[in-house]
Each structure stands twice: as C-alpha cells, then as structure tokens.
Design a protein around this motif. Structure first.
Motif, PDB file in Angstrom:
ATOM      1  N   ILE A   1       1.084  -0.947  -0.080  1.00 14.72           N
ATOM      2  CA  ILE A   1       0.215  -0.276   0.007  1.00 14.72           C
ATOM      3  C   ILE A   1       0.755   1.121  -0.314  1.00 14.72           C
ATOM      4  CG2 ILE A   1      -1.439   1.284   1.513  1.00 14.72           C
ATOM      5  CD1 ILE A   1      -2.595  -1.096   0.434  1.00 14.72           C
ATOM      6  N   LEU A   2       1.712   1.377   0.583  1.00 13.22           N
ATOM      7  CA  LEU A   2       2.950   2.380   0.949  1.00 13.22           C
ATOM      8  C   LEU A   2       3.424   2.376  -0.394  1.00 13.22           C
ATOM      9  CD1 LEU A   2       4.490   4.402   2.588  1.00 13.22           C
ATOM     10  CD2 LEU A   2       5.736   2.841   3.482  1.00 13.22           C
TER      11      LEU A   2
ATOM     12  N   HIS B   1       1.164   4.373  -2.628  1.00 10.13           N
ATOM     13  CA  HIS B   1       0.525   5.405  -2.629  1.00 10.13           C
ATOM     14  C   HIS B   1       1.760   6.583  -3.112  1.00 10.13           C
ATOM     15  CE1 HIS B   1      -0.647   9.158  -0.332  1.00 10.13           C
ATOM     16  NE2 HIS B   1       0.672   9.069   0.746  1.00 10.13           N
TER      17      HIS B   1
ATOM     18  N   LEU C   1      -2.509   4.114  -6.145  1.00 10.28           N
ATOM     19  CA  LEU C   1      -3.265   3.481  -4.976  1.00 10.28           C
ATOM     20  C   LEU C   1      -4.425   4.191  -5.376  1.00 10.28           C
ATOM     21  CD1 LEU C   1      -4.107   2.135  -1.973  1.00 10.28           C
ATOM     22  CD2 LEU C   1      -3.489   3.505  -1.418  1.00 10.28           C
ATOM     23  N   ALA C   2      -4.968   6.051  -5.534  1.00 10.95           N
ATOM     24  CA  ALA C   2      -6.380   6.126  -5.315  1.00 10.95           C
ATOM     25  C   ALA C   2      -6.936   5.464  -6.365  1.00 10.95           C
ATOM     26  CB  ALA C   2      -6.023   7.876  -5.782  1.00 10.95           C
TER      27      ALA C   2
ATOM     28  N   LEU D   1      -7.182   1.108  -5.045  1.00 10.93           N
ATOM     29  CA  LEU D   1      -7.760   1.089  -4.480  1.00 10.93           C
ATOM     30  C   LEU D   1      -9.717   0.737  -3.844  1.00 10.93           C
ATOM     31  CD1 LEU D   1      -7.209  -0.380  -1.359  1.00 10.93           C
ATOM     32  CD2 LEU D   1      -7.425   1.907  -0.403  1.00 10.93           C
ATOM     33  N   PRO D   2     -10.256   1.826  -4.459  1.00 12.28           N
ATOM     34  CA  PRO D   2     -11.712   2.072  -5.005  1.00 12.28           C
ATOM     35  C   PRO D   2     -12.234   0.732  -5.588  1.00 12.28           C
ATOM     36  CG  PRO D   2     -10.392   4.030  -4.648  1.00 12.28           C
ATOM     37  CD  PRO D   2      -9.304   3.386  -4.894  1.00 12.28           C
TER      38      PRO D   2
ATOM     39  N   THR E   1     -15.995  -4.139  -1.646  1.00 12.14           N
ATOM     40  CA  THR E   1     -15.706  -4.781  -0.252  1.00 12.14           C
ATOM     41  C   THR E   1     -15.731  -6.343  -0.556  1.00 12.14           C
ATOM     42  OG1 THR E   1     -16.927  -2.825   0.928  1.00 12.14           O
ATOM     43  CG2 THR E   1     -16.738  -4.569   2.602  1.00 12.14           C
TER      44      THR E   1
ATOM     45  N   ALA F   1     -12.421  -7.558  -1.533  1.00  8.35           N
ATOM     46  CA  ALA F   1     -10.891  -7.435  -1.157  1.00  8.35           C
ATOM     47  C   ALA F   1     -11.195  -8.001   0.598  1.00  8.35           C
ATOM     48  CB  ALA F   1     -11.363  -5.486  -0.703  1.00  8.35           C
ATOM     49  N   THR F   2     -12.263  -8.531   0.637  1.00  9.10           N
ATOM     50  CA  THR F   2     -12.570  -9.306   2.267  1.00  9.10           C
ATOM     51  C   THR F   2     -11.689 -10.768   1.949  1.00  9.10           C
ATOM     52  OG1 THR F   2     -14.037  -8.424   2.690  1.00  9.10           O
ATOM     53  CG2 THR F   2     -14.077 -10.225   4.279  1.00  9.10           C
TER      54      THR F   2
ATOM     55  N   PHE G   1      -7.981 -10.180   0.681  1.00  8.88           N
ATOM     56  CA  PHE G   1      -7.132  -9.991   2.210  1.00  8.88           C
ATOM     57  C   PHE G   1      -7.041 -11.047   3.070  1.00  8.88           C
ATOM     58  CE2 PHE G   1      -6.299  -8.400   6.434  1.00  8.88           C
ATOM     59  CZ  PHE G   1      -5.312  -8.157   6.462  1.00  8.88           C
TER      60      PHE G   1
END
Lengths: 140, 160
Positions: free
Chosen positions: B31-32, B35, B40-41, B44-45, B49, B52-53, B56
């Motif tokens: 993520i870093l 970013h 990332l912008a 990620l969106p 959900t 992503a669940t 991860f």
C-alpha cells in the motif's frame, strides 16, 4: 445498509486501536510497577494483538476508501508516515511476541525481563503515535 | 535448549505471530509503495468490499497455515540454509495456491479478470508470482530469524 457497513468498519477499527494502545500500556505499566507478570496472560494478549492488528489493517483500507485516498498535501504526508509507523510497529511487535513465545518454550510462569518492558513501551508509544496521524488522515 | 519441544499452544501462537506479521508487513508495504507512486487512488476504490475481504482474508489464512508448516517444533535447531529453504518453499506454495485460486475465481466472477484468460498468460503470471513468493519467503525467513535472535536477547535476563 451502506451506513451500517461504514459504522461497523469504523467501530471495529477504533475498538481495535483501543485494545492495542490500552493493552500494551497496561502491560508496560504492570511490568514496570508490579514486577512479574503471568506469561499466560501475556501470551493471550499477543494472540489477541495479532488477530486485532490483522483486522485493523483490513478495516483501515475500508476507512481509507470511505474517507477518500489522499494524493497531495498534509493528509498524503500523514498517510505515508502512518504506514511507515505501522511497518515499524509490526516489526517491534514481532520481536515482542516471539519473546513471549520464547518464555513459553522455556516453561516460564512469569516474565520480568527488562527488554520485554522496553518492547511493551515501544509498542505503546508507536501505536499512540499512529492515533493522531489517523485523525489527520480522516479530518485533515 | 534447542531441541526442547514446543507445546501446541506455543506452536499455534508462533504461526499466528509469523503469519499475521508477514501479511501485515506485505500488505502495508505494498500500500505504501503504491501510495508513493500515485497508483493507490485508482486501484483501491476499484476493488469492492466483498472482493477485498476475500483477497485479504484468504492471503492471511494461507500465510498463517504456511507459517505453521514452516515452523516445526524445535525450529531453533534448524540450520540457517534449511530454515531459509523452508520459508522459500512456504512463500512459493502460498503464492502458487493464492494466485491460482484468485485467477480462477477472477474468471468466473462478474468483475474484470485480473489477466487475460489464456493458458500462457495465466501460467506465466502464476509462475512469476510463485518465484516472487519464494523470494519474499526468503526475505521473511531472514527477517524472522533476526526477530527470533532479538527476542532471545530481550528475555535473556529471565534466566538470571
């Protein structure tokens, strides 16, 4: 439905941060003021810590999308610093937790080690540093 | 000391610590990096959900299981090369299983497929991912060897 999901995600994240900051602070103070602390208690905290940290990383990503991903300015800088602090927290916590596993392996009932006290202090300070950064990230 | 057997609770605790720490470090570092390079912008969106669940949670679970397999009782007695070999195999195994399942589910889900659904592109992506997983496994293994050494030092005065 969407409101309920966001409330749940943020509530879990905030409760998790309370567990991490509060739990490590209490154990730091207990090791400092009281002396020997039960290794059984410490190992339960470590198991809870890692379960909570994993969930917090996931809910943190949800919060990030909810609040908007910063690309420039103070929020973007706070986000970078926050992620660096989380990496450091995970590294320090790995050493701390493996110390407790080592005590269990040696069949120790209680822990008093000075190094352990410093590791809990570092966990408290690092996690307490992340909280205001999260505030800046959310509200600017 | 080195050949002392760990009780099941300690083994499970170690697997949870090493598996979760690896997952957290890998995800947060990714993520870093995204970013800092500005991607990332956009990415990620786009991940919902539910996806992503799954992505991860599945990675977390697999990494804990792999850490449990890589950390036998009496892990301290292992030679460094044996230890790094085990962590490389675990990293490669996690990447192989994870990417295969993610790609297969990606093809049957209504979301855009992560790679073109051809044998060569999928096989190539899984092969590259497996090699990357082995390298990450070696890096994680070296890091946790250092962490274990630091942990032993931290509780050294317990024996006094």
């Amino acid at each position: 439905m969407a409101v309920t999901q966001y409330v749940a995600v943020r509530s879990i994240h905030v409760l998790g941060s309370g567990f991490v900051v509060g739990g490590s602070a209490v154990l730091w103070l207990a090791l400092r003021a009281q002396g020997p602390v039960s290794v059984r208690l410490l190992s339960w905290f470590e198991a809870g810590f890692w379960a909570v940290l994993g969930v917090m990383v996931f809910t943190g990503l949800g919060n990030l999308v909810g609040f908007g991903i910063p690309t420039t300015g103070v929020r973007a800088s706070a986000f970078s610093i926050k992620l660096a602090c989380i990496l450091l927290l995970a590294a320090v916590s790995a050493v701390r937790s493996l110390s407790i596993a080592e005590l269990r392996r040696r069949d120790r009932e209680t822990a008093t080690a000075r190094g352990l006290r410093w590791l809990y202090a570092a966990t408290t300070l690092l996690s307490a540093t992340i909280v205001p950064l999260a505030g800046v990230l959310a509200r600017g | 000391m080195a050949d002392r057997r760990d009780d099941p609770w300690t083994r499970h605790l170690r697997a949870l610590i090493v598996g979760t720490a690896t997952t957290v470090l890998l995800v947060v570092a990714t993520i870093l990096a995204s970013h800092l390079d500005g991607s990332l912008a956009d990415t990620l969106p786009a991940v919902g959900t539910a996806a992503a669940t799954f992505l991860f949670g599945y990675l977390w679970l697999l990494t804990i299981v792999a850490a449990g397999a890589a950390l036998p009782s009496g892990v301290d007695a292992l030679a460094p090369a044996t230890w790094l070999g085990r962590t490389a195999a675990s990293g490669a195994g996690v990447a192989l299983v994870y990417l295969t399942i993610v790609f297969v589910l990606g093809f049957v889900s209504p979301l855009p497929a992560p790679v073109a659904p051809g044998f060569r592109s999928v096989f190539g992506a899984v092969a590259v991912g497996t090699v990357a997983g082995a390298v990450l496994g070696i890096v994680a293994g070296a890091m946790f060897a250092l962490c274990r050494r630091a942990a032993t030092t931290a509780v050294r005065d317990t024996d006094m």
